[in-house]
Design a protein around this motif. Structure first.
Motif: not given
Length: 314
Positions: A131, A175-176, A179, A183, A201
């Motif tokens: 990130h 970004r996925r 995540r 979480p 998602e």
């Protein structure tokens, strides 16, 4: 009485009975032995061997139960302990075996907790770096491409826009991934919101239909238990997408007084008789960390069902 003493006593009893029959019984043996006498002796020997075998079999029966338990026990599926039936060394051996299994399960749980804790810490670190470092770098690349594209002639601008779109897609994928590794929704908004985000998602890119149901006012769970529920749901949904060939998934979360039940069902091909993979074993290890009950098997009507029941400890 020791195992040696019991076996010796059983054999001695059989021999004493046989000797008493020979001494006090009417049977005699001629020289040379007659056919009838040989038949009587053979019958007596057979009876003596059968009696000896039966007595020893009864005496050693608890060892057979212990052997079967040793060959079938699975530390990821703890079950009831063997009852210490028998006498002397046999009961002591079963008790010692039960104590050894208790120690092994405790040590495995401690080791798994440390390993999973280190894994989660590494996931957070990687997600943070993706990130902060990679994400920011790609964002700077996007801004630079936009600035250059605005100042470029039309043919070059078209190519730069394509590169810009590819870079934006890469940034979204990073970004996925971040995540999934960490979480953040779970920490900020709670379990139900995190599961909803997870369903969206995973299911949307795969074209799956997901029917979801969440009870209101679920019993409170601590942070570690919520993470276990989330990771089990994540692994269950991922396995369905990758291996089940399913078109529909049903995910429900129910409150049961002082416990929470997570259930995932699909209409795929099922697991059949195939061996459990690393994903399912990982779910079992996570469930054991919080004392949860996990079952993975065939769903009613076909497909696979994953069921996790955790006690509320919040």
């Amino acid at each position: 009485m020791s195992l040696f003493g019991r076996i010796f006593l059983l054999n001695a009893l059989v021999l004493v009975v046989a000797a008493a029959l020979l001494v006090f019984g009417p049977a005699t043996v001629s020289t040379p032995a007659l056919l009838g006498e040989v038949l009587v002796l053979a019958a007596g020997l057979v009876v003596m061997l059968i009696a000896n075998a039966v007595l020893i079999r009864v005496g050693l029966a608890p060892l057979g139960r212990l052997t079967r338990a040793m060959t079938t026990i699975d530390l990821l599926r703890p079950g009831p302990r063997l009852t210490a039936r028998g006498h002397g060394e046999i009961a002591e051996l079963i008790t010692t075996f039960n104590s050894m299994i208790d120690r092994l399960e405790a040590e495995r749980g401690y080791s798994a907790a440390r390993a999973l804790s280190a894994q989660e810490a590494e996931r957070r670190r990687v997600a943070q770096e993706l990130h902060d470092e990679v994400g920011q770098s790609l964002t700077a690349v996007l801004l630079g491409l936009k600035r250059v594209a605005d100042q470029s002639p039309d043919p070059v601008r078209e190519e730069l826009l394509q590169v810009q779109e590819t870079t934006r897609s890469t940034l979204d994928e990073i970004r996925r991934i971040a995540r999934r590794l960490r979480p953040g929704v779970l920490e900020e908004l709670g379990l139900v919101s995190a599961l909803k985000a997870l369903i969206a998602e995973i299911s949307e890119p795969a074209g799956l239909t997901v029917r979801r149901s969440f009870d209101k006012n679920l019993p409170a769970l601590d942070a570690e238990t919520e993470l276990v529920v989330y990771r089990v749901a994540q692994e269950g949904l991922t396995n369905t997408v990758r291996h089940a060939g399913a078109g529909e998934i049903e995910l429900t979360v129910r409150g049961r007084q002082s416990s929470v039940e997570l259930r995932i069902r699909d209409n795929g091909r099922g697991i059949g008789s195939s061996a459990e993979g690393a994903g399912i074993r990982g779910m079992r290890e996570r469930a054991l960390l919080v004392g949860a009950e996990l079952t993975v098997g065939a769903a009613p009507g076909g497909g696979t069902e994953v069921r996790l029941v955790v006690e509320a400890r919040g």
